[in-house]
Write a protein that holds these residues in place. Structure first.
Motif, short mmCIF file in Angstrom:
data_model
loop_
_atom_site.label_atom_id
_atom_site.label_comp_id
_atom_site.label_asym_id
_atom_site.label_seq_id
_atom_site.Cartn_x
_atom_site.Cartn_y
_atom_site.Cartn_z
N TRP A 120 -24.37 -26.28 42.58
CA TRP A 120 -23.90 -25.59 41.38
C TRP A 120 -25.11 -25.02 40.67
N PRO A 182 -18.27 -25.72 33.96
CA PRO A 182 -19.18 -25.98 35.10
C PRO A 182 -18.76 -25.28 36.40
N GLN A 224 -22.38 -32.72 38.13
CA GLN A 224 -23.26 -31.68 37.62
C GLN A 224 -24.74 -31.99 37.78
N LYS A 231 -25.62 -33.09 42.69
CA LYS A 231 -24.62 -32.07 42.39
C LYS A 231 -23.62 -32.00 43.54
#
Length: 372
Positions: A120, A182, A224, A231
């Protein structure tokens, strides 16, 4: 005595392969001709067109007998010269089979584009997360069927080519972090023409190819990467590719034009360790392929025989000079991939490999990007 029986068995088998009877209406009468099985299949498939051509050219039975006699002489030596007893049939089969081999090769190349090491990218707010760069890829393509076509056309130089070919790709990509939520989104673009790259053009001669690809994807961060957390993201994407593959010589050519639609689901895990980012992921793609091919061949020049008689057979359609066909189908392609990234401030160097464990095709990529 045993050798005599072996010789007779070979002779009988060969005669069965070559002496196949076909019926053709000539001057209002059904006439019988013994032709190679390779040609007989085509005569039976295209009989009405052949009979129309015979009437148009006012062809007599004796004309056909003379030309067919020459054709059978050619086929007596054709195995040694072409490595096959059925070169005309091999052209059609080879192109149809290669059409099916194209789908997984193109899809695996697509799936290696726009792969970022971090699962991400991050959020635009707060912060600013954006990246763009160039992907240099290499994907495996099985070309055995295309080689069979080229050999049937008398292109002996293809014998030096391997059964699988690694074709290069050059793509540009961009990725943008999500706004508050996110997620991130990415897009990629690729075009390549082997005829414009001299070293590549010479290496794969008499082959040539060109591709155009446009794709995009969406990833949602499940983890996250806070503190020591890795991640982890899941996502989906779509890639469209069109292009062509061809082989050509002075006497023959074949061209395949294709369109490939690939939609996929993905999952990826990564962890940043200072400037080193290892990653691993998996994709499952649904790919829809449409391939249309056409070919032309001047058999009177390719075969070692009387060009006038063989030319007549071409004019009458008994030896076809034009072919066409195609493939329209879909398949599911699973790919695992992984690699690592070296992150130097805003410079990202990413190295990755992928493996399609159903079609057993490998892919690889190196990416240079600027990312914030």
């Amino acid at each position: 005595m045993k050798k005599i029986f072996v010789f007779l068995a070979i002779a009988i088998t060969t005669s069965l392969l070559f002496a196949v009877e076909v019926n053709i209406n000539v001057g209002g009468k059904n006439e019988k001709f013994d032709v190679p099985i390779d040609v007989a299949n085509l005569v039976n498939k295209n009989k009405s067109q052949i009979e129309d051509a015979l009437r148009y050219h006012n062809v007599s039975k004796s004309d056909i007998d003379k030309a067919v006699t020459e054709l059978n002489k050619v086929y007596d030596d054709i195995l040694d010269e072409f490595g096959t007893l059925t070169p005309v049939t091999d052209v059609e089969n080879g192109l149809n089979n290669f059409s099916k081999d194209l789908a997984p090769a193109i899809s695996n190349a697509q799936l290696m584009q726009n792969v970022w090491a971090e699962a991400w990218l991050g959020k635009l707010v707060p912060g600013f997360h954006l990246g763009a760069g160039i992907d240099l890829g290499a994907s495996q393509m099985k070309i055995t069927a295309l080689k069979d076509t080229a050999k049937a056309f008398g292109m002996s130089e293809v014998s030096d080519l391997p059964d699988s070919f690694v074709f290069p790709t050059v793509a540009g990509d961009v990725r943008l972090g999500g706004i508050l939520l996110p997620f991130d989104i990415g897009a990629s673009f690729m075009t390549i023409d082997s005829s414009r790259i001299n070293a590549l053009d010479e290496a794969i001669s008499p082959m040539a190819f060109d591709f155009f690809t446009l794709g995009f994807d969406f990833r949602w961060a499940i983890l996250q990467g806070k503190t020591w957390q890795p991640k982890f993201s899941v996502g989906a994407g779509y890639v469209f590719t069109k292009g062509g593959v061809g082989i050509s010589s002075e006497e023959a050519n074949a061209n395949l034009n294709f369109k490939n639609h690939t939609a996929y689901l993905q999952a990826q895990l990564s962890k940043k360790l200072l400037f080193f980012i290892p990653y691993i992921g998996a994709k499952v793609a649904y790919t829809k392929s449409e391939v249309n091919w056409s070919a032309t061949a001047q058999w009177n020049s390719i075969f070692d025989g009387n060009e006038s008689d063989l030319g007549n057979l071409q004019n009458w359609g008994i030896l076809p000079t034009e072919f066409s066909g195609g493939y329209d189908g879909w398949k599911i392609i699973p790919q695992v991939y992984g690699g690592f990234c070296l992150d130097f401030a805003i410079i990202n160097l990413t190295f990755g490999i992928g493996w399609d464990f159903v079609d057993k095709l490998a892919s690889g990529a190196f990416s240079f990007r600027l990312a914030w």
